[in-house]
Design a protein around this motif. Structure first.
Motif, PDB file in Angstrom:
ATOM      1  N   SER A   3       0.716  -1.016   0.143  1.00  0.00           N
ATOM      2  CA  SER A   3      -0.104   0.053   0.194  1.00  0.00           C
ATOM      3  C   SER A   3       1.136   1.126  -0.160  1.00  0.00           C
ATOM      4  O   SER A   3       0.553   2.085  -0.175  1.00  0.00           O
ATOM      5  N   ASN A   4       2.289   1.050   0.748  1.00  0.00           N
ATOM      6  CA  ASN A   4       3.008   2.445   0.236  1.00  0.00           C
ATOM      7  C   ASN A   4       3.880   2.266  -0.568  1.00  0.00           C
ATOM      8  O   ASN A   4       4.156   3.539  -1.052  1.00  0.00           O
ATOM      9  N   LYS A   5       4.461   1.400  -1.482  1.00  0.00           N
ATOM     10  CA  LYS A   5       4.796   1.588  -2.857  1.00  0.00           C
ATOM     11  C   LYS A   5       3.746   1.996  -3.635  1.00  0.00           C
ATOM     12  O   LYS A   5       4.581   2.695  -4.389  1.00  0.00           O
TER      13      LYS A   5
ATOM     14  N   SER B 257      -2.034 -10.026 -10.704  1.00  0.00           N
ATOM     15  CA  SER B 257      -2.203 -11.114 -12.772  1.00  0.00           C
ATOM     16  C   SER B 257      -3.693 -10.773 -12.725  1.00  0.00           C
ATOM     17  O   SER B 257      -4.688 -10.395 -12.100  1.00  0.00           O
ATOM     18  N   SER B 258      -4.532 -10.747 -13.990  1.00  0.00           N
ATOM     19  CA  SER B 258      -5.552 -10.500 -15.355  1.00  0.00           C
ATOM     20  C   SER B 258      -6.441 -12.024 -14.516  1.00  0.00           C
ATOM     21  O   SER B 258      -7.005 -11.201 -13.652  1.00  0.00           O
ATOM     22  N   ASP B 259      -6.195 -12.946 -13.910  1.00  0.00           N
ATOM     23  CA  ASP B 259      -6.741 -13.723 -13.588  1.00  0.00           C
ATOM     24  C   ASP B 259      -7.521 -13.737 -12.037  1.00  0.00           C
ATOM     25  O   ASP B 259      -8.440 -13.897 -11.370  1.00  0.00           O
ATOM     26  N   PHE B 260      -6.386 -13.550 -11.413  1.00  0.00           N
ATOM     27  CA  PHE B 260      -6.943 -12.833 -10.033  1.00  0.00           C
ATOM     28  C   PHE B 260      -8.058 -11.513 -10.425  1.00  0.00           C
ATOM     29  O   PHE B 260      -8.785 -11.999  -8.937  1.00  0.00           O
ATOM     30  N   ILE B 261      -7.991 -10.802 -10.683  1.00  0.00           N
ATOM     31  CA  ILE B 261      -9.217  -9.345 -10.723  1.00  0.00           C
ATOM     32  C   ILE B 261      -9.817 -10.122 -11.431  1.00  0.00           C
ATOM     33  O   ILE B 261     -10.923  -9.716 -10.711  1.00  0.00           O
ATOM     34  N   ARG B 262     -10.052 -11.382 -12.012  1.00  0.00           N
ATOM     35  CA  ARG B 262     -11.265 -11.819 -12.960  1.00  0.00           C
ATOM     36  C   ARG B 262     -11.844 -12.802 -11.797  1.00  0.00           C
ATOM     37  O   ARG B 262     -13.282 -12.180 -11.652  1.00  0.00           O
ATOM     38  N   LYS B 263     -11.586 -13.250 -10.966  1.00  0.00           N
ATOM     39  CA  LYS B 263     -11.937 -14.205 -10.172  1.00  0.00           C
ATOM     40  C   LYS B 263     -12.195 -13.090  -8.676  1.00  0.00           C
ATOM     41  O   LYS B 263     -13.316 -13.705  -7.707  1.00  0.00           O
ATOM     42  N   PHE B 264     -11.258 -12.399  -8.329  1.00  0.00           N
ATOM     43  CA  PHE B 264     -11.927 -11.738  -7.410  1.00  0.00           C
ATOM     44  C   PHE B 264     -12.789 -11.322  -6.686  1.00  0.00           C
ATOM     45  O   PHE B 264     -13.622 -10.984  -5.722  1.00  0.00           O
ATOM     46  N   PRO B 265     -13.826 -10.430  -7.818  1.00  0.00           N
ATOM     47  CA  PRO B 265     -15.242 -10.023  -6.697  1.00  0.00           C
ATOM     48  C   PRO B 265     -16.180 -10.983  -6.160  1.00  0.00           C
ATOM     49  O   PRO B 265     -16.625 -11.326  -5.425  1.00  0.00           O
TER      50      PRO B 265
ATOM     51  N   ASP C 178       0.821 -15.130  -4.606  1.00  0.00           N
ATOM     52  CA  ASP C 178       1.061 -15.725  -5.527  1.00  0.00           C
ATOM     53  C   ASP C 178       1.077 -15.618  -6.923  1.00  0.00           C
ATOM     54  O   ASP C 178       1.739 -15.059  -8.056  1.00  0.00           O
ATOM     55  N   SER C 179       0.044 -13.970  -6.719  1.00  0.00           N
ATOM     56  CA  SER C 179      -0.193 -13.235  -8.120  1.00  0.00           C
ATOM     57  C   SER C 179       0.529 -12.223  -8.206  1.00  0.00           C
ATOM     58  O   SER C 179      -0.112 -11.788  -9.227  1.00  0.00           O
ATOM     59  N   LEU C 180       0.907 -11.888  -7.721  1.00  0.00           N
ATOM     60  CA  LEU C 180       1.714 -10.692  -7.802  1.00  0.00           C
ATOM     61  C   LEU C 180       2.326 -11.108  -8.881  1.00  0.00           C
ATOM     62  O   LEU C 180       3.248 -11.643  -8.735  1.00  0.00           O
ATOM     63  N   ILE C 181       2.815  -9.983  -9.490  1.00  0.00           N
ATOM     64  CA  ILE C 181       3.439 -10.023 -11.096  1.00  0.00           C
ATOM     65  C   ILE C 181       4.662  -9.939 -11.086  1.00  0.00           C
ATOM     66  O   ILE C 181       5.652 -10.902 -11.503  1.00  0.00           O
ATOM     67  N   TRP C 182       5.321  -9.004  -9.617  1.00  0.00           N
ATOM     68  CA  TRP C 182       6.806  -8.488  -9.677  1.00  0.00           C
ATOM     69  C   TRP C 182       7.513  -9.316  -8.496  1.00  0.00           C
ATOM     70  O   TRP C 182       6.693  -9.432  -7.584  1.00  0.00           O
ATOM     71  N   ASP C 183       8.695 -10.263  -8.785  1.00  0.00           N
ATOM     72  CA  ASP C 183       8.613 -10.413  -8.153  1.00  0.00           C
ATOM     73  C   ASP C 183       9.719 -10.352  -7.329  1.00  0.00           C
ATOM     74  O   ASP C 183       9.998 -10.035  -5.626  1.00  0.00           O
ATOM     75  N   ARG C 184       9.925  -8.680  -7.115  1.00  0.00           N
ATOM     76  CA  ARG C 184      10.286  -7.707  -5.937  1.00  0.00           C
ATOM     77  C   ARG C 184       9.328  -7.263  -5.049  1.00  0.00           C
ATOM     78  O   ARG C 184       9.579  -7.241  -3.944  1.00  0.00           O
TER      79      ARG C 184
ATOM     80  N   PRO D 227      -4.478   3.190  -3.557  1.00  0.00           N
ATOM     81  CA  PRO D 227      -5.472   2.284  -2.657  1.00  0.00           C
ATOM     82  C   PRO D 227      -5.822   1.436  -3.233  1.00  0.00           C
ATOM     83  O   PRO D 227      -5.894   0.562  -2.407  1.00  0.00           O
ATOM     84  N   THR D 228      -6.345   0.399  -4.048  1.00  0.00           N
ATOM     85  CA  THR D 228      -7.303  -0.604  -4.564  1.00  0.00           C
ATOM     86  C   THR D 228      -5.727  -1.213  -5.491  1.00  0.00           C
ATOM     87  O   THR D 228      -6.157  -1.808  -6.356  1.00  0.00           O
ATOM     88  N   TRP D 229      -4.910  -0.970  -5.199  1.00  0.00           N
ATOM     89  CA  TRP D 229      -3.421  -2.232  -5.907  1.00  0.00           C
ATOM     90  C   TRP D 229      -3.475  -3.459  -5.928  1.00  0.00           C
ATOM     91  O   TRP D 229      -3.149  -3.886  -7.407  1.00  0.00           O
ATOM     92  N   PHE D 230      -4.602  -4.038  -5.236  1.00  0.00           N
ATOM     93  CA  PHE D 230      -4.934  -5.309  -5.690  1.00  0.00           C
ATOM     94  C   PHE D 230      -6.151  -6.081  -6.328  1.00  0.00           C
ATOM     95  O   PHE D 230      -6.066  -6.747  -7.356  1.00  0.00           O
ATOM     96  N   VAL D 231      -6.581  -4.812  -7.214  1.00  0.00           N
ATOM     97  CA  VAL D 231      -6.680  -4.771  -8.491  1.00  0.00           C
ATOM     98  C   VAL D 231      -5.941  -4.236  -9.384  1.00  0.00           C
ATOM     99  O   VAL D 231      -6.933  -4.219 -10.708  1.00  0.00           O
TER     100      VAL D 231
END
Length: 327
Positions: A112-114, A129-137, A181-187, A119-123
């Motif tokens: 959230s600070n990065k 990933s787009s797959d996480f965003i699609r299933k999240f709702p 697991d759905s975060l795009i960036w390894d960093r 504020p809704t960086w999780f989507v």
């Protein structure tokens, strides 16, 4: 080749029939009214999971299983193991919650600070990933939006989702594991794992899976001490090496729980072990014959022996380190 299925022909049994069946398997029942009380309270099927370690063919569950128990096995021994497992679940639940809160807080704070402009960086498709965003709702937010703090947020503010620090407080641990697991960036993943001093991303992911499965077993009243994980734990800071069959065992999972809890609070980790030792001591006073099984399945050993093993491991590490320097 798939095994051929057969019709299921077993029927429900009465308490008297259940007692007779236990006797045929070699279980000693000296107090029938008390034994019936155990069966009425716990259930024959559930108690059977705790009878298993007393069987002569343990740990085989295939054609080698004969159901006969070791000579001298009393129904009180089986019930003692049942209550030990209940103690184990209650103890672990408390400390697993502490770990879960720490993981949740770390993800919220770091990301959230990065991504503080969103504020809704999780989507955000640039973050997850787009797959996480699609299933999240449907898979996560459907239940989250019914929580009172989230309802109050939506009553006041525009937007499809509440901010991460509100939404993620109500995500299940399974949701958090999938999000990581759905975060795009390894960093971004490393921001989280390095907080707990595990710098191998896939290893940290295996820790999350192990913690979730133990937590679910505790929450749903499943057998814990002899549970098998669905996936193996990767070698890392929590488990530098594994003995045979330890990667998918409760013993391996407990090493992860211990490690992660120590990153949160060393005092709480010590408290957990004191409670685990007390629980095993109570069990061994009632049924000492189960001690070998419990120690091999859980890695919970008396405090004095544990200290000795810790010193032995430290000594072996120093010997290996010294030998490498000599090469």
């Amino acid at each position: 080749m798939p095994r051929r299925k057969i019709p299921y022909t077993k029927r429900a049994t009465t308490l008297d029939e259940q007692l007779e069946k236990l006797r045929r398997h070699g279980v000693i029942i000296s107090d029938e009214p008390k034994a019936k009380e155990y069966l009425a309270d716990i259930g024959y099927y559930r108690l059977g999971f705790y009878l298993f370690p007393f069987e002569q063919t343990y740990p085989h569950l295939d054609h080698r299983r004969q159901h006969m128990v070791n000579p001298g096995t009393r129904i009180e021994d089986v019930v003692a193991l049942y209550y030990f497992d209940m103690d184990l679940r209650n103890i672990l639940n408390k400390y697993l919650s502490r770990i879960e809160v720490a993981i949740r807080t770390t993800i919220i704070y770091e990301l959230s600070n990065k991504y503080n402009s969103n504020p809704t960086w999780f989507v955000d498709p640039n973050v997850v990933s787009s797959d996480f965003i699609r299933k999240f709702p449907n898979e996560a937010y459907r239940s989250i939006k019914n929580k009172l703090p989230i309802q109050r947020h939506h009553a006041k503010y525009l937007g499809q989702y509440a901010p991460a620090w509100k939404t993620m407080e109500f995500m299940t641990f399974g949701n958090l594991e999938v999000l990581y697991d759905s975060l795009i960036w390894d960093r971004d993943k490393s921001l989280i794992s390095s907080h707990f001093r595990e710098f191998a991303i896939e290893t940290f992911k295996s820790y999350l899976t192990a913690i979730r499965e133990v937590r679910n077993a505790c929450a749903h009243g499943n057998v814990v001490f002899g549970m098998t994980l669905s996936k193996g734990i990767r070698a890392g800071q929590a488990c530098p090496s594994f003995s045979a069959n330890e990667q998918q065992s409760f013993k391996g999972a407990l090493r992860v729980v211990d490690y992660m809890l120590r990153q949160v609070s060393v005092n709480r980790a010590n408290d957990m072990w004191n409670e685990l030792w007390s629980a095993t001591s109570r069990l061994y006073k009632k049924t000492p014959t189960i001690r070998t099984v419990i120690e091999s399945q859980t890695g919970i050993i008396p405090q004095k022996n544990r200290c000795f093993l810790h010193l032995l491991r430290s000594l072996l590490k120093k010997i290996v380190k010294f030998a490498r320097k000599k090469r």
